[in-house]
Design an enzyme around this catalytic site. Structure first.
Site, PDB file in Angstrom:
ATOM      1  N   ILE A 271      -2.446  11.085  -4.291  1.00  0.00           N
ATOM      2  CA  ILE A 271      -1.873  10.322  -5.400  1.00  0.00           C
ATOM      3  C   ILE A 271      -3.085   9.847  -6.182  1.00  0.00           C
ATOM      4  O   ILE A 271      -3.725   8.860  -5.815  1.00  0.00           O
ATOM      5  CB  ILE A 271      -1.028   9.138  -4.909  1.00  0.00           C
TER       6      ILE A 271
ATOM      7  N   SER B 111      -2.054   1.431  -9.942  1.00  0.00           N
ATOM      8  CA  SER B 111      -3.209   0.783 -10.580  1.00  0.00           C
ATOM      9  C   SER B 111      -3.474   1.365 -11.957  1.00  0.00           C
ATOM     10  O   SER B 111      -3.686   0.623 -12.932  1.00  0.00           O
ATOM     11  CB  SER B 111      -4.447   0.943  -9.689  1.00  0.00           C
TER      12      SER B 111
ATOM     13  N   TYR C  52      -6.349 -11.098  -4.086  1.00  0.00           N
ATOM     14  CA  TYR C  52      -7.064 -12.349  -4.331  1.00  0.00           C
ATOM     15  C   TYR C  52      -7.469 -13.008  -3.021  1.00  0.00           C
ATOM     16  O   TYR C  52      -8.648 -13.153  -2.737  1.00  0.00           O
ATOM     17  CB  TYR C  52      -6.278 -13.338  -5.200  1.00  0.00           C
TER      18      TYR C  52
END
Length: 297
Positions: A212, A49, A112
Site C-alpha cells: 500500500i 497519510s 502524539y
C-alpha cells in the site's frame, strides 16, 4: 460475521484531490480513481497519510468515503482510513464507513503521545469491537511515535477475528518479516502489506501480500506489471518493474512533504489537478515540479 475479502496485491493510498482553495475536487478525483482501476490495481485506500486524513474534518471525510464507494461501485476494494487522536471520532468514522459499504477500515496508531502496548491493544480492540468488517492495522512509527511490534500484532489477531491485516510503514524489511512470521502462526490468511513502494518483492518473498504505497498514484501500471510478473514467475519482468520503481523513489525527495511530490507527479503524468496540500504546509514550487517531470521521463 461475513467472510473477509481476500486482500492482497497493489493497493493505492489515493491522494485527496482538491482545488487551490482546499475543497475536494470530486470530478478530478473520479478520473484519478478510474485510471487506477483501469490500470488493474486491487484496491484503493481513502484518507491514508498521502490522503491527508489529518487535515480534513470528520464530516468531510464521511462524505468523501460515501462518494468513493458509490463511484468505485465494487470494481476494486475500497479501504477507508479512520485515523484520529480522538477515539470517539475514530469509532464514529469506522461505523459510518461500514454503513457506507467499504471493504475494510485502516486504523493508524494514536499519535502524539505514542501509546504503550497496553494502550494500543485497548485502542485497536475498541475499534475491532465496534465494527463487523475487516480492520487493517496501520503501523507508521516515524509519524505516530510508537511501533506495533510482532507480538502485539499477533495478540490482536488472536483476540479479534476481524483484525485481518496490517500496513507496515517501516523502512526495514526485517520488521515486516518478523510481523509476518508471528501473525501467520495465529492466522495464516492475515495480510501484511509493506508501506514502502520498493519493498514489494521482498515483502512477497517474506510471505506478505503486497504494498500500500504512494507511487501507485503515479504509475499504477508499473506496480501491476510487477505483481503480475511475480505471480507468473517472470522474474526478468519483475526485476524490470522493480528497477523502474527504484528510480521513481527519488520523487519523494523533491518536495518539503512527500504528499506534494506525489500530487506533482500525478499532474506531470497528465491529470490536470491542483498540487496544493492543506496547510500548514510548504507548497510545491515550479522548480521542484520541473525536477519531478524530469524524473518521470
Amino acid at each position: 460475521m461475513a467472510k473477509h475479502p481476500a486482500f492482497s496485491g497493489v493497493v493505492c493510498p489515493s491522494i485527496t484531490i482538491t482545488d487551490d482553495d482546499g475543497a475536494i475536487d470530486y470530478e478530478a478525483w473520479d478520473r484519478h480513481l478510474d485510471h487506477l482501476i483501469e490500470a488493474g490495481i486491487d484496491g484503493v485506500l481513502i484518507f491514508g497519510s498521502i490522503g491527508e486524513f489529518y487535515a480534513f474534518d470528520a464530516q468531510t471525510r464521511k462524505e468523501a468515503v460515501a462518494h468513493v464507494v458509490r463511484h468505485v461501485a465494487g470494481r476494486i476494494h475500497v479501504f477507508a482510513g479512520v485515523g484520529d487522536t480522538d477515539v470517539a471520532c475514530v469509532l464514529e468514522l469506522a461505523r459510518c464507513a461500514q454503513r457506507d459499504g467499504v471493504d475494510a477500515i485502516v486504523v493508524v496508531s494514536p499519535y502524539y503521545f505514542g501509546p504503550s502496548d497496553g494502550a494500543a491493544r485497548d485502542f485497536f480492540s475498541a475499534v475491532a469491537d465496534a465494527v463487523d468488517i475487516p480492520v487493517i492495522l496501520y503501523n507508521f512509527p516515524a509519524r505516530t511515535g510508537s511501533d506495533l511490534d510482532p507480538e502485539l500484532v499477533a495478540a490482536l489477531a488472536r483476540e479479534h477475528a476481524n483484525i485481518a491485516g496490517m500496513k507496515d510503514t517501516v523502512d526495514t524489511i526485517s520488521h515486516t518479516r518478523k510481523v509476518i512470521r508471528a501473525v501467520q502462526q495465529v492466522n495464516p490468511d492475515f495480510a501484511v502489506f509493506s508501506g514502502f513502494d520498493e519493498y514489494y518483492l521482498v515483502n512477497r518473498v517474506s510471505g506478505g501480500v503486497g504494498v500500500i504505497s504512494g507511487l501507485t498514484n503515479v504509475e499504477p501500471e508499473t506496480f501491476v506489471k510487477l505483481r503480475d510478473a511475480y505471480d507468473a514467475g517472470d522474474f526478468d519482468g519483475a526485476i524490470a518493474a522493480a528497477e523502474r520503481i527504484s528510480h521513481l523513489m527519488a520523487i519523494y525527495d523533491q518536495a518539503d512533504l512527500f504528499i506534494s511530490a506525489i500530487k506533482g507527479a500525478v499532474r506531470a503524468k497528465g491529470l490536470d489537478i491542483s498540487t496544493r496540500i492543506r496547510r500548514p504546509a510548504v507548497q510545491l514550487t515550479d522548480a521542484q515540479y520541473t525536477r519531478i517531470v524530469e524524473l518521470l521521463r
